[in-house]
Write an enzyme that holds these catalytic residues in place. Structure first.
Site, PDB file in Angstrom:
ATOM      1  N   GLY A   1       0.528  -0.912  -0.253  1.00  0.00           N
ATOM      2  CA  GLY A   1       0.653   0.195   0.006  1.00  0.00           C
ATOM      3  C   GLY A   1       1.024   1.515   0.453  1.00  0.00           C
ATOM      4  O   GLY A   1       1.125   1.354  -0.737  1.00  0.00           O
TER       5      GLY A   1
ATOM      6  N   ASP B   1      -4.045  -7.907  -0.523  1.00  0.00           N
ATOM      7  CA  ASP B   1      -4.145  -9.038  -1.204  1.00  0.00           C
ATOM      8  C   ASP B   1      -3.345  -9.993  -1.808  1.00  0.00           C
ATOM      9  O   ASP B   1      -3.030 -11.367  -1.117  1.00  0.00           O
ATOM     10  CB  ASP B   1      -5.253  -9.003  -1.590  1.00  0.00           C
ATOM     11  CG  ASP B   1      -6.603  -8.351  -1.095  1.00  0.00           C
ATOM     12  OD1 ASP B   1      -6.647  -8.370   0.267  1.00  0.00           O
ATOM     13  OD2 ASP B   1      -7.664  -7.256  -1.498  1.00  0.00           O
TER      14      ASP B   1
ATOM     15  N   SER C   1      -3.456  -1.858  -1.139  1.00  0.00           N
ATOM     16  CA  SER C   1      -3.818  -0.903  -1.786  1.00  0.00           C
ATOM     17  C   SER C   1      -5.901  -0.746  -1.743  1.00  0.00           C
ATOM     18  O   SER C   1      -6.089   0.425  -1.565  1.00  0.00           O
ATOM     19  CB  SER C   1      -3.474  -0.465  -2.889  1.00  0.00           C
ATOM     20  OG  SER C   1      -2.081  -0.091  -3.329  1.00  0.00           O
TER      21      SER C   1
END
Length: 653
Positions: free
Chosen positions: A216, A273, A370
């Site tokens: 992220g 993820d 993200s």
């Protein structure tokens, strides 16, 4: 057994002194001062802690005992003691004029309804030092008589959480501080509570934690520093590995022996993820051996008059493969059924036994990525503290996993099966192009996906492919390609009313679920159901998507499929056919709306299936597996129901 001053009692299972507060038999009952409240009657039973405020005459007695007792917080001369006692008596007399306690000195008092915290919501109990307890339920008019609202007592803290008023799925840590004049009373309560907390075998004691510092906005380490104290307070031992390169977590997990893995109650990923996918594959690949899904080459395509067997026109539905061909489509592609079943190994017997489906070992995810779609669907929020609380409290939910097998990397390559697992989404075309384009802009952080998405949308590329899927009769209400425009709104309203969003204690996910079963039929129940028919679609597609969960995120509040479930044994195959730019834009806009209808277009096919195959027919894109690039010319996928157990409980809807 009674505490000093006869204000604390220990009750056996047959006594009921806590009946006014709660129907269950009490284990402990006492009077305490609750910080920022005042004197309360506290009861502990097998369900949790229950308390309710006590009228001021009792408070007077306890404060007076505090003056004369061992603490001696206010024993600073008889004159001061007399003034304090006089103030309490005045307050008591005024309250006696209003027995309902509703208004005193023109100030509305607190509700007398009992408060509580369930034992399952307590993650830690600590004995504290002698210190101040703040009383807020005394009228301001008498504060000068009590020398302020603070008294000093021995204390213990109960750590739990409350749900956010604005978002029920978000958990906010909260602390209840109880004070008593006798240190031994506080110590007894702490010891008793800890005994009960230790009996909860579902709570982890030892965890392996992977932190991705580059996920992220590159705040993985800060995220772990923020939630680390929760694990320390809950007495959870953590071995923390901060990764230094891509693939390190996968290598560590896949190289660990089962004996080493058995030393932990689970593994936690601090990242996005893609990082979760890395750990998932490191966990499953060396330990889970199951039959492969069918290969695309297993299918026979009968030719029609124009030589093209299965190109679907705009208003046609998916074409069913003729029955005479079905016996040529084996479930196991490269070996017969008996051999494949013999190779099915769910326990991993290379060393000490490790059972994949055991209820103890779970995977946790603390969001620092993200999009964080997985944590959004399993906890309902991207809040890192909420995820940490789910983990230390030992929450449990099972998650479907898709096995993705690449048969050919390029059209000319030999068949060389390569296997990956995915937990949320596999996408080709638009989704693959976005992930590829975004790799060039990692320096932008999460904003790179917005930029890459815009660039890919403007190019509007489509790809020719053939997809075959098993229809087991579950996708009739979901097939949108055969709807007519004039019926869209009425059917959409009906569809919305039928939506059953996956949430805490989901009935669909729990239906016919047997986590103790180890047979392959329990993991792939829909593949063995009677009446299943193979169907196929061929043509040019802007995207091919396979969603195991709803894939909710900040950009798509309802996700790709609002009523997708965590553990029902199905994936949602979403085929976006080539269409005008403006039409595709309307589809994407619907994704960004809460309550939108992104699947309600004639160029969209939506099929609920346990398995599918894919073959690229021309210029190729790549696959996006949970945010990771995966190149494949021929690919197959099948779903294993509830294969992995997560530290989560589902979103609160």
């Amino acid at each position: 057994m009674e505490g000093e001053g006869n204000d604390c009692a220990f009750m056996g299972e047959d006594s009921h002194p806590g009946a006014p507060l709660h129907g269950n038999s009490s284990i402990l009952s006492s009077t305490f001062f609750l910080d920022h409240v005042g004197e309360v009657s506290l009861v502990f039973n097998s369900d949790g802690l229950f308390w309710e405020p006590i009228n001021s005459p009792n408070a007077s007695a306890m404060v007076e005992g505090e003056v004369d007792g061992d603490c001696g917080c206010y024993s600073n001369g008889n004159k001061r003691k007399h003034s304090l006692r006089k103030g309490i008596m005045q307050l008591s007399a005024l309250e006696m004029k209003r027995p309902d306690g509703s208004i005193c000195f023109g100030i509305k008092s607190r509700s007398k309804a009992a408060s509580e915290i369930k034992l399952s919501d307590i993650y830690a109990v600590e004995l504290s030092h002698h210190g101040p307890i703040h009383i807020t339920n005394l009228p301001h008019a008498t504060e000068h008589l009590l020398f302020g609202n603070d008294i000093k007592l021995y204390r213990f803290m109960v750590y739990g959480f409350i749900r956010s008023k604005n978002q029920l799925s978000q958990w906010i840590p909260t602390t209840y501080t109880f004070g008593h004049k006798d240190f031994r009373v506080c110590e007894m309560w702490v010891n008793k509570l800890n005994v009960f907390l230790d009996r909860d075998v579902g709570r982890p004691r030892n965890l392996l934690v992977f932190v991705n510092p580059k996920s992220g906005k590159r705040n993985g380490c800060k995220t772990w520093e923020a939630v680390g104290p929760i694990f320390s307070r809950a007495k959870v031992e953590t071995k923390v590995i901060v990764t230094k390169r891509a693939g390190q977590a996968l290598d560590v997990m896949s190289s660990m022996t089962n004996k080493e893995l058995n030393n932990y109650d689970g593994v936690v990923a601090v990242g996005g993820d893609g990082f979760f996918n890395e750990i998932l594959n490191g966990f499953l690949s060396p330990r889970f051996k199951a039959p492969n899904p069918p290969t695309p080459s297993d299918f026979v395509h009968p030719a029609d008059d124009n030589g093209d067997s299965s190109v679907l026109k705009e208003n046609e539905s998916a074409q069913e493969i003729p029955e005479q061909c079905e016996d040529k489509i084996p479930f196991i592609s490269s070996e017969d059924q008996s051999t494949a079943k013999a190779s099915y190994n769910i326990s991993g017997e290379t060393d000490d036994e490790f059972h994949i489906l055991n209820q103890r070992f779970r995977i946790g995810l603390i969001p620092a990525g993200s999009t964080d779609a997985i944590v959004m669907c399993t906890t309902g929020t991207r809040d890192a503290v909420t995820s940490a609380l789910h983990i230390v409290l030992g929450k449990r939910v099972r998650l479907d996993i898709a096995q993705i097998v690449r048969w050919k990397a390029t059209p000319r390559s030999e068949i060389q099966p390569y296997m990956r697992y995915t937990a949320s989404f596999a996408g080709y075309g638009f989704y693959g192009d976005v992930i590829t384009e975004s790799e060039n802009y990692r320096w932008m952080g999460p904003k790179r996906y917005d930029y890459a998405g815009t660039m890919v949308f403007l190019k509007h590329r489509s790809y020719e492919a053939e997809i075959a899927y098993l229809d087991v009769g579950s996708d009739e209400p979901n097939l949108t390609s055969k709807r007519r425009h004039e019926d869209n709104m009425s059917e959409l309203n009906t569809r919305k009313s039928e939506r059953r969003v996956c949430c805490v204690d989901c009935k669909i996910c729990n239906e016919n679920s047997d986590p103790t079963s180890t047979g392959i039929s329990s993991l792939t129940p829909h593949l063995y159901s009677e009446g299943g028919k193979w169907k196929k679609s061929k043509g040019r597609f802007l995207s091919v998507g396979a969603a195991l969960i709803s894939c909710r995120n900040d950009k798509a509040p309802d996700g790709l499929v609002v009523d997708a479930h965590l553990s029902d044994g199905f994936l949602h195959l979403i085929l976006i056919r080539e269409c005008p730019h403006a039409s595709y834009l309307r589809h994407l806009i619907q994704l960004t709306k809460s309550g939108g209808s992104p699947l309600n277009f004639q160029f969209v096919e939506h099929h609920k299936t346990p398995t599918f195959t894919f073959t690229s027919m021309g210029k190729e894109s790549v696959w996006n597996l949970d945010g990771e690039i995966f190149e494949a010319h021929q690919l197959s996928a099948q779903v294993f129901r509830g294969l992995v157990c997560l530290f989560a409980s589902g979103p609160q809807v």
